[in-house]
Design an enzyme around this catalytic site. Structure first.
Site, short mmCIF file in Angstrom:
data_model
loop_
_atom_site.label_atom_id
_atom_site.label_comp_id
_atom_site.label_asym_id
_atom_site.label_seq_id
_atom_site.Cartn_x
_atom_site.Cartn_y
_atom_site.Cartn_z
N ASN A 281 -8.96 4.55 10.98
CA ASN A 281 -7.70 4.60 10.05
C ASN A 281 -8.34 4.34 8.38
O ASN A 281 -9.32 4.17 7.97
CB ASN A 281 -6.77 3.64 10.35
CG ASN A 281 -7.35 1.98 10.47
OD1 ASN A 281 -8.19 1.70 9.60
ND2 ASN A 281 -6.89 1.14 11.27
N ILE A 282 -7.36 4.29 7.62
CA ILE A 282 -7.56 4.43 6.16
C ILE A 282 -8.32 2.87 5.83
O ILE A 282 -9.14 3.01 4.68
CB ILE A 282 -6.12 4.51 5.49
CG1 ILE A 282 -6.43 4.71 4.04
CG2 ILE A 282 -5.27 3.31 5.70
CD1 ILE A 282 -6.96 6.02 3.53
N CYS A 342 -1.70 11.52 13.88
CA CYS A 342 -2.31 10.05 14.08
C CYS A 342 -1.06 8.99 14.29
O CYS A 342 -0.49 9.14 15.09
CB CYS A 342 -3.23 9.87 12.87
SG CYS A 342 -2.22 10.29 11.23
N SER A 343 -1.19 8.21 13.21
CA SER A 343 -0.04 7.17 13.32
C SER A 343 1.33 7.46 12.64
O SER A 343 2.18 7.90 13.18
CB SER A 343 -0.41 5.78 12.78
OG SER A 343 -1.55 5.26 13.55
N ASP A 344 1.12 7.69 11.62
CA ASP A 344 2.54 8.07 10.76
C ASP A 344 2.14 9.74 10.43
O ASP A 344 3.09 10.30 9.84
CB ASP A 344 2.68 7.39 9.50
CG ASP A 344 2.94 5.81 9.70
OD1 ASP A 344 3.79 5.96 10.72
OD2 ASP A 344 2.72 5.01 9.20
N GLY A 345 0.99 10.08 10.48
CA GLY A 345 0.76 11.77 10.22
C GLY A 345 0.82 12.03 8.60
O GLY A 345 0.87 13.19 8.68
N TRP A 346 0.08 11.22 7.89
CA TRP A 346 -0.11 11.83 6.53
C TRP A 346 -1.62 11.45 5.90
O TRP A 346 -1.65 11.47 4.79
CB TRP A 346 1.27 11.04 5.81
CG TRP A 346 1.31 9.70 5.71
CD1 TRP A 346 0.37 8.53 5.81
CD2 TRP A 346 2.45 9.06 5.35
NE1 TRP A 346 0.76 7.48 5.97
CE2 TRP A 346 2.09 7.69 5.65
CE3 TRP A 346 3.71 9.40 4.97
CZ2 TRP A 346 3.18 6.67 5.31
CZ3 TRP A 346 4.64 8.10 4.74
CH2 TRP A 346 4.32 6.95 4.89
N ASP A 347 -2.46 11.09 6.96
CA ASP A 347 -3.59 11.20 6.05
C ASP A 347 -4.76 11.72 7.15
O ASP A 347 -4.96 12.98 6.81
CB ASP A 347 -4.15 9.84 5.85
CG ASP A 347 -3.88 8.61 6.81
OD1 ASP A 347 -3.96 8.78 8.30
OD2 ASP A 347 -3.70 7.30 6.38
#
Length: 536
Positions: A281-282, A342-347
């Site tokens: 993750n980020i 992914c989780s929220d779909g934006w990275d």
């Protein structure tokens, strides 16, 4: 004589203050000079060396006071400035009379304007360009280029007021048989309402890339028949036996997300296969980038360079993203539709979709096509904010320019997190790029529509992008000048010289085909697949 009199300000840029101080240069030691601050930048010019700093205030992430009034030692009192572009800047001031207070307050106000109820500089800019960069990406035109709508896919305006999903664009492509009510029910079962929608489609076999966020399964393993049926509709759009769902996360993270109401698609999704791509993750990426910064600025210890680079895990993360995108492109080129999240779909999702689309669609490897790709996959779908020699129309300078202005706040392109928050009464970065587009073009670009690029996602072939990450080190920059880029420059000079001589000898100007690359021909009926080694 005013050291800063010849500094050209941007239209709308206003001078705020100036001050004499000392820049603690990590390469040349303490240098006296003068700094001036505008509503856009910090500019420093030395009186002792040919050195200047030009730092957009939007690049600054932190301003801290260094030392106190009673500090001992030379140059121990001043300011520490941390930047988002790998740099750290130190300025020393005289200790008497609270000499740093005014410059600290001014920097804090103009580097973080929203925290002080001030407008961002991009809203104050008065730059004018011939082309309006905001018109580069037109969603309906891009869908038409891909052959949509058709009997399997339709265009919906259900999100025209951002009511379905406030981080999605207003125009979406969804399966033809999915009703508006279906979309609303699916949105209720996807994190932040980010339903599976089309990103790209292969015209000949209708294999599609769809993107979304995680399903809200939770610890109790909730099911949603509407969501399951919707993914079945995605599978049916090109008749693939199984719909492949690529979950960018490590499987252990996806399982852990159930504790916060998230999760992943389980066995209840018929005719679907779930593949985890193990991309972190980020927060892990940010920590890795921080470690990378520590080894590239201000000094590079060459004796332990390889082990230090390995300890950051940066290239390992790059390899996982690249390998995941290759798997996506391989499935789609083989005629199978895929869903990415992914989780929220934006990275991580945007990384996978945009890289796969670069490999699959040569249009995105042109200058304008690449701009459309960024607008579409990163900006309109929400995101918290070395190239192949002949396959890309643009050069490395474009990538560096995009990264440079990601935080500069000079343009409105990368402001805010999603399309619903982004206003167009600012200047677009693409307006600036197209005002001198030849600077960003690769003179050896060979248009080949239909060619799929498969880079080699191997640690043995990955290299750090030195010309970006270590660009502030003058010694490394001189050592690492690209021989390929140097040869490009030499050939361009030679080409211009021959054209000038030809023009002198010719009674009429040379024809257009002698100065411009040939336009791409019609798409071939069969795809070509190219495996390339990538000198990143």
């Amino acid at each position: 004589m005013d050291l800063l009199a010849d500094v050209a300000l941007l239209p709308g840029e206003e001078r705020v203050t100036d001050k004499e101080l000392i820049y603690i240069c990590p390469f040349n030691g303490a240098l006296k000079g003068k700094v001036f601050i505008t509503n856009y930048r910090l500019f420093f010019k030395s009186t002792e060396a040919a050195l200047t700093l030009d730092v957009p205030l939007g690049v600054i992430s932190r301003v801290e006071k260094m030392g106190g009034a009673s500090s001992r030692g030379e140059n121990s009192y001043g300011l520490d400035i941390t930047c988002k572009d790998m740099r750290s800047l130190r300025f020393a001031l005289k200790q008497e009379g609270h000499s740093r207070r005014d410059i600290f307050e001014i920097l804090s106000k103009y580097a973080f304007p929203l925290s002080h109820s001030q407008p961002l500089f991009s809203y104050l800019s008065q730059e004018k360009y011939e082309e309006n960069g905001w018109s580069i990406y037109k969603p309906l035109e891009e869908f038409r280029r891909q052959g949509l709508p058709n009997e399997r896919w339709r265009i919906t305006f259900i999100n025209k007021n951002y009511e379905l999903c406030d981080t999605y664009p207003t125009i979406l492509a969804v399966p033809y048989r999915a009703s508006e009510e279906d979309l609303r029910r699916v949105a209720a079962f996807r994190s932040r309402g980010r339903i599976p929608v089309l990103s790209w489609i292969q015209r000949d076999n209708q294999a599609a890339i769809a993107r979304c966020s995680q399903p809200l399964v939770g610890m109790s393993g909730k099911r949603n028949k509407d969501d399951e049926r919707y993914l079945e509709l995605l599978r049916e759009t090109n008749g693939t036996p199984k719909l492949t769902i690529f979950d960018a996360r490590p499987s252990v993270n996806a399982v852990a997300n159930k504790a916060t109401g998230g999760g992943y698609e389980g066995d209840e999704y018929q005719n679907a296969e779930l593949i985890f791509l193990d991309i972190h993750n980020i927060h892990v990426m940010r920590e890795s980038l921080k470690k990378l910064r520590d080894i590239v600025y201000p000094t590079v210890e060459e004796s332990h360079w390889l082990s230090s680079l390995e300890s950051t895990h940066w290239l390992e993360h790059i390899k996982l993203v690249l390998a995941g995108a290759i798997r996506v492109a391989d499935k789609v080129s083989g005629g199978k539709s895929v869903v990415l999240h992914c989780s929220d779909g934006w990275d991580r999702t945007a990384q996978l979709s945009s890289l796969a689309m670069l490999m699959l669609d040569s249009h995105y490897r042109t200058l304008r096509g690449f701009e459309v790709l960024i607008e579409k996959e990163w900006l309109s779908f929400g995101h918290k904010f070395a190239s192949f020699p002949t396959a890309f129309e643009f050069n490395e300078r474009l990538l560096a320019t995009v990264l440079e202005h990601l935080y500069s706040c000079r343009f409105g392109t990368f402001l805010f997190n999603c399309e619903s928050m982004r206003e167009l009464n600012t200047v677009s970065l693409w307006s600036y790029v197209h005002s001198s587009s030849t600077r960003y073009l690769n003179p050896f670009y060979t248009p080949e529509s239909g060619r799929v690029l498969y880079p080699v996602a191997s640690m043995r072939h990955l290299e750090l992008w030195v010309s970006y990450y270590i660009r502030w080190n003058p010694r490394i920059r001189q050592q690492q000048q690209s021989p390929v880029e140097q040869r490009y420059k030499e050939l361009l000079v030679l080409r211009d010289e021959y054209l000038r001589k030809l023009e002198e000898l010719s009674p009429s100007p040379p024809s257009a085909h002698m100065t411009s690359p040939a336009p791409p021909g019609p798409a071939p009926t069969t795809q070509q697949f190219t495996h390339l080694h990538t000198p990143f």
